[in-house]
Motif scaffolding. Structure first.
Motif, short mmCIF file in Angstrom:
data_model
loop_
_atom_site.label_atom_id
_atom_site.label_comp_id
_atom_site.label_asym_id
_atom_site.label_seq_id
_atom_site.Cartn_x
_atom_site.Cartn_y
_atom_site.Cartn_z
N UNK A 124 -17.35 -8.80 -2.92
CA UNK A 124 -16.07 -8.63 -3.57
C UNK A 124 -15.12 -9.56 -2.97
N UNK A 125 -14.37 -10.31 -3.84
CA UNK A 125 -13.44 -11.28 -3.44
C UNK A 125 -12.04 -10.86 -3.99
N UNK A 126 -11.00 -11.45 -3.04
CA UNK A 126 -9.44 -10.98 -3.44
C UNK A 126 -8.97 -12.02 -4.31
N UNK A 127 -8.32 -11.51 -5.67
CA UNK A 127 -7.82 -12.33 -6.67
C UNK A 127 -6.29 -12.58 -6.78
N UNK A 128 -5.74 -11.70 -5.93
CA UNK A 128 -4.04 -11.20 -6.15
C UNK A 128 -3.85 -10.09 -5.04
N UNK A 129 -2.66 -10.59 -4.41
CA UNK A 129 -2.25 -9.45 -3.32
C UNK A 129 -0.89 -8.95 -3.85
N UNK A 130 -0.59 -7.80 -3.71
CA UNK A 130 0.61 -7.12 -4.37
C UNK A 130 1.16 -6.33 -3.09
N UNK B 8 -12.98 -5.87 -19.05
CA UNK B 8 -14.23 -6.05 -18.80
C UNK B 8 -14.51 -6.76 -17.50
N UNK B 9 -13.53 -6.74 -16.36
CA UNK B 9 -13.61 -7.28 -15.00
C UNK B 9 -13.63 -6.09 -14.17
N UNK C 168 -1.51 -5.05 -0.64
CA UNK C 168 -2.62 -4.49 -1.42
C UNK C 168 -3.40 -5.62 -2.06
N UNK C 169 -4.56 -5.71 -1.68
CA UNK C 169 -5.52 -6.93 -2.46
C UNK C 169 -6.39 -6.32 -3.53
N UNK C 170 -6.35 -7.14 -4.59
CA UNK C 170 -7.03 -6.79 -5.75
C UNK C 170 -8.35 -7.42 -5.54
N UNK C 171 -9.51 -6.68 -5.41
CA UNK C 171 -10.90 -7.07 -5.31
C UNK C 171 -11.56 -7.40 -6.59
N UNK C 172 -12.23 -8.47 -6.99
CA UNK C 172 -13.40 -8.37 -8.05
C UNK C 172 -14.82 -8.80 -7.58
N UNK C 173 -15.91 -8.75 -8.40
CA UNK C 173 -16.94 -9.28 -7.89
C UNK C 173 -16.97 -10.89 -7.98
N UNK C 174 -17.57 -11.50 -6.74
CA UNK C 174 -17.48 -12.96 -6.59
C UNK C 174 -17.72 -13.74 -7.84
N UNK C 175 -18.83 -13.25 -8.57
CA UNK C 175 -19.11 -13.73 -9.78
C UNK C 175 -18.12 -13.68 -10.91
N UNK C 176 -17.08 -13.02 -10.89
CA UNK C 176 -16.33 -12.81 -11.75
C UNK C 176 -14.79 -13.16 -11.46
N UNK C 177 -14.78 -13.79 -10.20
CA UNK C 177 -13.48 -14.44 -9.52
C UNK C 177 -12.70 -15.39 -10.77
#
Length: 70
Positions: free
Chosen positions: A6-12, A29-30, A48-57
Motif C-alpha cells: 500500500x502507498x499513500x495518495x493523499x493526506x487529510x 473500483x479502487x 490521516x493517510x489514504x492508502x491504495x495498492x501500489x499498482x493503483x496509485x
C-alpha cells in the motif's frame, strides 16, 4: 487488503474528508484504506493517510486530480 503493498495518495486532517475520499475511490473500483483515521483531528498535527495498492496509485492520483482538488 492483506499482503498488498500500500502507498499513500493523499493526506487529510479530518476523518470526514478522508472518509469521503475513500468512498469516492471505492466507487471508482479502487480499493483503499485509511491509516491513522482514529487520530485525525486530535491535535491538528496528526494526519490521516489514504492508502491504495501500489499498482493503483496512478489511477487514484488521476481520479483525485480531476475530482478532489486540495
Amino acid at each position: 487488503m492483506d499482503n498488498i503493498d500500500l502507498v499513500a495518495v493523499r493526506t487529510c486532517q479530518s476523518h470526514e474528508e478522508a472518509t469521503i475520499i475513500k468512498s469516492a475511490l471505492e466507487e471508482e473500483g479502487i480499493p483503499c484504506a485509511l491509516d491513522n483515521d482514529h487520530q485525525g483531528g486530535l491535535t491538528g498535527v496528526l494526519a490521516i493517510r489514504i492508502l491504495v495498492p501500489a499498482d493503483r496509485k496512478e489511477d487514484a492520483a488521476a481520479f483525485l486530480g480531476k475530482h478532489h482538488e486540495r
